[in-house]
Design a protein around this motif. Structure first.
Motif, PDB file in Angstrom:
ATOM      1  N   ILE A  70     -12.077 -79.414  14.063  1.00  0.00           N
ATOM      2  CA  ILE A  70     -10.595 -78.836  14.145  1.00  0.00           C
ATOM      3  C   ILE A  70     -10.640 -77.888  12.821  1.00  0.00           C
ATOM      4  O   ILE A  70     -10.800 -78.357  11.874  1.00  0.00           O
ATOM      5  N   PRO A  71     -10.640 -76.698  12.927  1.00  0.00           N
ATOM      6  CA  PRO A  71     -10.562 -75.691  11.916  1.00  0.00           C
ATOM      7  C   PRO A  71      -9.694 -75.972  10.906  1.00  0.00           C
ATOM      8  O   PRO A  71      -8.267 -76.316  11.088  1.00  0.00           O
ATOM      9  N   PHE A  72      -9.904 -75.740   9.610  1.00  0.00           N
ATOM     10  CA  PHE A  72      -8.992 -75.646   8.517  1.00  0.00           C
ATOM     11  C   PHE A  72      -7.668 -74.701   8.706  1.00  0.00           C
ATOM     12  O   PHE A  72      -8.083 -73.456   9.205  1.00  0.00           O
ATOM     13  N   LEU A  73      -6.545 -74.824   8.597  1.00  0.00           N
ATOM     14  CA  LEU A  73      -5.373 -74.080   8.577  1.00  0.00           C
ATOM     15  C   LEU A  73      -4.857 -74.137   7.240  1.00  0.00           C
ATOM     16  O   LEU A  73      -4.446 -74.927   6.530  1.00  0.00           O
ATOM     17  N   ALA A  74      -4.698 -72.854   6.931  1.00  0.00           N
ATOM     18  CA  ALA A  74      -3.848 -72.436   5.406  1.00  0.00           C
ATOM     19  C   ALA A  74      -2.300 -72.907   5.814  1.00  0.00           C
ATOM     20  O   ALA A  74      -1.897 -72.346   6.839  1.00  0.00           O
ATOM     21  N   PRO A  75      -1.668 -73.407   4.936  1.00  0.00           N
ATOM     22  CA  PRO A  75      -0.409 -73.571   4.926  1.00  0.00           C
ATOM     23  C   PRO A  75       0.241 -72.038   5.045  1.00  0.00           C
ATOM     24  O   PRO A  75      -0.012 -71.488   4.143  1.00  0.00           O
ATOM     25  N   GLY A  76       1.229 -72.005   5.938  1.00  0.00           N
ATOM     26  CA  GLY A  76       1.814 -70.785   5.797  1.00  0.00           C
ATOM     27  C   GLY A  76       1.651 -69.875   6.913  1.00  0.00           C
ATOM     28  O   GLY A  76       2.061 -68.603   7.355  1.00  0.00           O
ATOM     29  N   THR A  77       0.101 -70.415   7.722  1.00  0.00           N
ATOM     30  CA  THR A  77      -0.336 -69.562   8.813  1.00  0.00           C
ATOM     31  C   THR A  77       0.560 -69.585  10.068  1.00  0.00           C
ATOM     32  O   THR A  77       1.356 -70.461  10.268  1.00  0.00           O
ATOM     33  N   HIS A  78       1.043 -68.171  10.603  1.00  0.00           N
ATOM     34  CA  HIS A  78       1.646 -68.307  11.790  1.00  0.00           C
ATOM     35  C   HIS A  78       1.338 -69.165  12.885  1.00  0.00           C
ATOM     36  O   HIS A  78       0.072 -69.006  13.238  1.00  0.00           O
ATOM     37  N   TRP A  79       2.120 -69.708  13.686  1.00  0.00           N
ATOM     38  CA  TRP A  79       1.658 -70.828  14.449  1.00  0.00           C
ATOM     39  C   TRP A  79       0.833 -70.058  15.585  1.00  0.00           C
ATOM     40  O   TRP A  79      -0.217 -70.794  16.087  1.00  0.00           O
ATOM     41  N   LEU A  80       0.966 -68.884  16.098  1.00  0.00           N
ATOM     42  CA  LEU A  80       0.318 -67.959  17.083  1.00  0.00           C
ATOM     43  C   LEU A  80      -0.906 -67.423  16.454  1.00  0.00           C
ATOM     44  O   LEU A  80      -1.845 -67.100  17.336  1.00  0.00           O
ATOM     45  N   GLN A  81      -1.259 -67.558  15.396  1.00  0.00           N
ATOM     46  CA  GLN A  81      -2.544 -67.118  14.738  1.00  0.00           C
ATOM     47  C   GLN A  81      -3.322 -68.341  14.145  1.00  0.00           C
ATOM     48  O   GLN A  81      -4.050 -67.959  13.266  1.00  0.00           O
ATOM     49  N   ALA A  82      -2.979 -69.380  14.357  1.00  0.00           N
ATOM     50  CA  ALA A  82      -3.452 -70.442  13.904  1.00  0.00           C
ATOM     51  C   ALA A  82      -5.074 -70.980  14.344  1.00  0.00           C
ATOM     52  O   ALA A  82      -5.809 -71.435  13.558  1.00  0.00           O
ATOM     53  N   PHE A  83      -5.273 -70.519  15.627  1.00  0.00           N
ATOM     54  CA  PHE A  83      -6.839 -70.876  16.066  1.00  0.00           C
ATOM     55  C   PHE A  83      -7.214 -69.731  16.828  1.00  0.00           C
ATOM     56  O   PHE A  83      -6.729 -68.674  17.489  1.00  0.00           O
ATOM     57  N   GLU A  84      -8.816 -69.505  16.849  1.00  0.00           N
ATOM     58  CA  GLU A  84      -9.543 -68.424  17.569  1.00  0.00           C
ATOM     59  C   GLU A  84      -9.302 -68.742  18.829  1.00  0.00           C
ATOM     60  O   GLU A  84      -9.058 -69.678  19.435  1.00  0.00           O
ATOM     61  N   PRO A  85      -9.348 -67.577  19.701  1.00  0.00           N
ATOM     62  CA  PRO A  85      -8.876 -67.447  21.036  1.00  0.00           C
ATOM     63  C   PRO A  85      -9.890 -68.411  21.869  1.00  0.00           C
ATOM     64  O   PRO A  85      -9.471 -69.070  22.972  1.00  0.00           O
ATOM     65  N   THR A  86     -11.155 -68.730  21.153  1.00  0.00           N
ATOM     66  CA  THR A  86     -12.204 -69.732  21.891  1.00  0.00           C
ATOM     67  C   THR A  86     -11.734 -71.223  21.890  1.00  0.00           C
ATOM     68  O   THR A  86     -12.436 -71.969  22.599  1.00  0.00           O
ATOM     69  N   HIS A  87     -10.861 -71.405  20.918  1.00  0.00           N
ATOM     70  CA  HIS A  87     -10.469 -72.867  20.681  1.00  0.00           C
ATOM     71  C   HIS A  87      -9.510 -73.246  21.518  1.00  0.00           C
ATOM     72  O   HIS A  87      -8.567 -72.755  21.873  1.00  0.00           O
ATOM     73  N   PRO A  88      -9.621 -74.663  22.165  1.00  0.00           N
ATOM     74  CA  PRO A  88      -8.767 -75.167  23.070  1.00  0.00           C
ATOM     75  C   PRO A  88      -7.280 -75.356  22.492  1.00  0.00           C
ATOM     76  O   PRO A  88      -6.327 -75.119  23.311  1.00  0.00           O
ATOM     77  N   LEU A  89      -7.087 -75.225  21.335  1.00  0.00           N
ATOM     78  CA  LEU A  89      -5.730 -75.455  20.864  1.00  0.00           C
ATOM     79  C   LEU A  89      -5.008 -74.202  20.802  1.00  0.00           C
ATOM     80  O   LEU A  89      -3.942 -74.079  20.688  1.00  0.00           O
ATOM     81  N   HIS A  90      -5.580 -73.349  20.734  1.00  0.00           N
ATOM     82  CA  HIS A  90      -5.216 -71.669  20.881  1.00  0.00           C
ATOM     83  C   HIS A  90      -4.403 -71.850  22.422  1.00  0.00           C
ATOM     84  O   HIS A  90      -3.388 -71.305  22.284  1.00  0.00           O
ATOM     85  N   ALA A  91      -5.135 -72.112  23.148  1.00  0.00           N
ATOM     86  CA  ALA A  91      -4.635 -72.232  24.606  1.00  0.00           C
ATOM     87  C   ALA A  91      -3.416 -73.298  24.801  1.00  0.00           C
ATOM     88  O   ALA A  91      -2.358 -72.901  25.462  1.00  0.00           O
ATOM     89  N   LEU A  92      -3.759 -74.314  24.038  1.00  0.00           N
ATOM     90  CA  LEU A  92      -2.472 -75.382  24.135  1.00  0.00           C
ATOM     91  C   LEU A  92      -1.058 -74.819  23.736  1.00  0.00           C
ATOM     92  O   LEU A  92      -0.207 -74.756  24.165  1.00  0.00           O
ATOM     93  N   LEU A  93      -1.334 -73.876  22.543  1.00  0.00           N
ATOM     94  CA  LEU A  93       0.081 -73.577  21.891  1.00  0.00           C
ATOM     95  C   LEU A  93       0.791 -72.522  22.734  1.00  0.00           C
ATOM     96  O   LEU A  93       1.735 -72.279  22.560  1.00  0.00           O
ATOM     97  N   ARG A  94      -0.022 -71.923  23.737  1.00  0.00           N
ATOM     98  CA  ARG A  94       0.537 -70.788  24.500  1.00  0.00           C
ATOM     99  C   ARG A  94       0.736 -71.309  25.743  1.00  0.00           C
ATOM    100  O   ARG A  94       1.220 -70.360  26.681  1.00  0.00           O
TER     101      ARG A  94
END
Length: 315
Positions: A70-94
């Motif tokens: 699970i990649p590090f997320l910098a606080p303040g990152t917009h939720w839609l920019q949190a994960f790379e498109p290849t990561h499963p959590l990217h798809a989950l949030l969409r």
């Protein structure tokens, strides 16, 4: 990204009253399997055998952080920019239901506060399983705005796996974060048992704690906390919002039948842990919360706030 499916007014009222929304099996199996595969790959690089991970939690956590699964997320990152498109959590949030709920509660501009992967391990001593104490997450301020926390269960959670326990309706109680740790079991508390891919969304003040895992397998929970960056007023689908929310239904000696506005009934529905004499304080807190959500300081239900405000001349 498929258009988000925003919450209805009744679902928002449910959140206002109970502090929790549940989305059963909302995440497709392909995303669950991909997410668990990420974790398994990291576990295989741990210094201990994967099957013995329960004997060495620090090694497993260290491996998961080192990969990082699970990649590090910098606080303040917009939720839609949190994960790379290849990561499963990217798809989950969409997913339409999840994206819609996020936008309805904290807005499209919400940002990451923090994330964490909770792993509940089988007990080292089966005779003494350990549960996490009741707590609120990072409650340090008296603000009226609220964060939300997504709880994602990528695997089916059975009754023996230590699913999160939580107390519906506790989110508006102002307490120090862990001062409630002395409470062990409370009437009406819930223990998560669910199908794979279930997501819960908690108000940041909801009382909760990890259950005791008495089974023989790890239980995973990924948590993401999001903070609003805009006023949390009518962010949901308001098509079913009653045009005249000030109309009061008669109470006590009244014809049988619910109120014209179902929101009133939702906000005044008690939880099992409510006390007969102080439950009205919870209703008052809920009504005040709803006023802020709809941007209308005249709203009331069963006159609970009106009775406190009917001084003349007005202050």
């Amino acid at each position: 990204m498929t258009a988000p499916i925003k919450l209805t007014t009744q679902r928002m009222a449910e959140f206002a009253a109970r502090g929790v929304l549940r989305f059963d099996a909302v995440v497709p199996a392909a995303i669950n399997e991909a997410f668990l595969a990420h974790l398994a790959a990291a576990a295989n690089s741990a210094t201990t055998e994967p099957d013995a991970a329960g004997e060495n939690p620090h090694a497993l956590y260290g491996a998961l952080l080192a990969e990082p699964a699970i990649p590090f997320l910098a606080p303040g990152t917009h939720w839609l920019q949190a994960f790379e498109p290849t990561h499963p959590l990217h798809a989950l949030l969409r997913l339409p239901e999840i994206a819609g709920a996020i936008e309805s509660l904290v807005g499209r501009s919400a940002v990451v506060d923090h994330q964490f992967l909770h792993i509940t391990f089988p007990p080292r001593d089966p005779a003494r399983p350990v549960a996490q104490h009741y707590h609120q997450d990072s409650t340090i301020d008296p603000r009226h705005s609220f964060d939300i926390q997504l709880f994602y269960f990528p695997q089916a959670v059975t009754g023996t796996m230590g699913g999160t326990r939580y107390l519906p309706g506790s989110h508006l109680r102002r307490v120090s974060e862990s001062a409630i740790a002395r409470y062990q079991n409370l009437r009406g508390q819930q223990h998560v048992t669910c199908a794979a891919g279930t997501v819960f969304i908690f108000h940041h003040g909801l009382w909760h704690g990890g259950g005791a895992n008495t089974g023989d397998s790890l239980r995973y929970l990924w948590k993401l906390r999001l903070a609003p960056q805009e006023p949390q007023v009518k962010l949901w689908d308001t098509q079913d919002l009653v045009e005249d929310p000030h109309h009061q239904s008669p109470i006590f000696w009244a014809p049988i039948g619910g109120p014209a506005d179902p929101v009133h009934a939702i906000l005044t529905k008690p939880e099992p842990w409510f006390e007969a004499d102080t439950e009205r304080l919870e209703y008052i807190a809920r009504i005040a919360f709803w006023r802020r959500l709809i941007g209308d300081d005249r709203f009331d239900a069963d006159y609970w706030l009106s009775r406190l405000e009917n001084e003349y001349p007005p202050n």
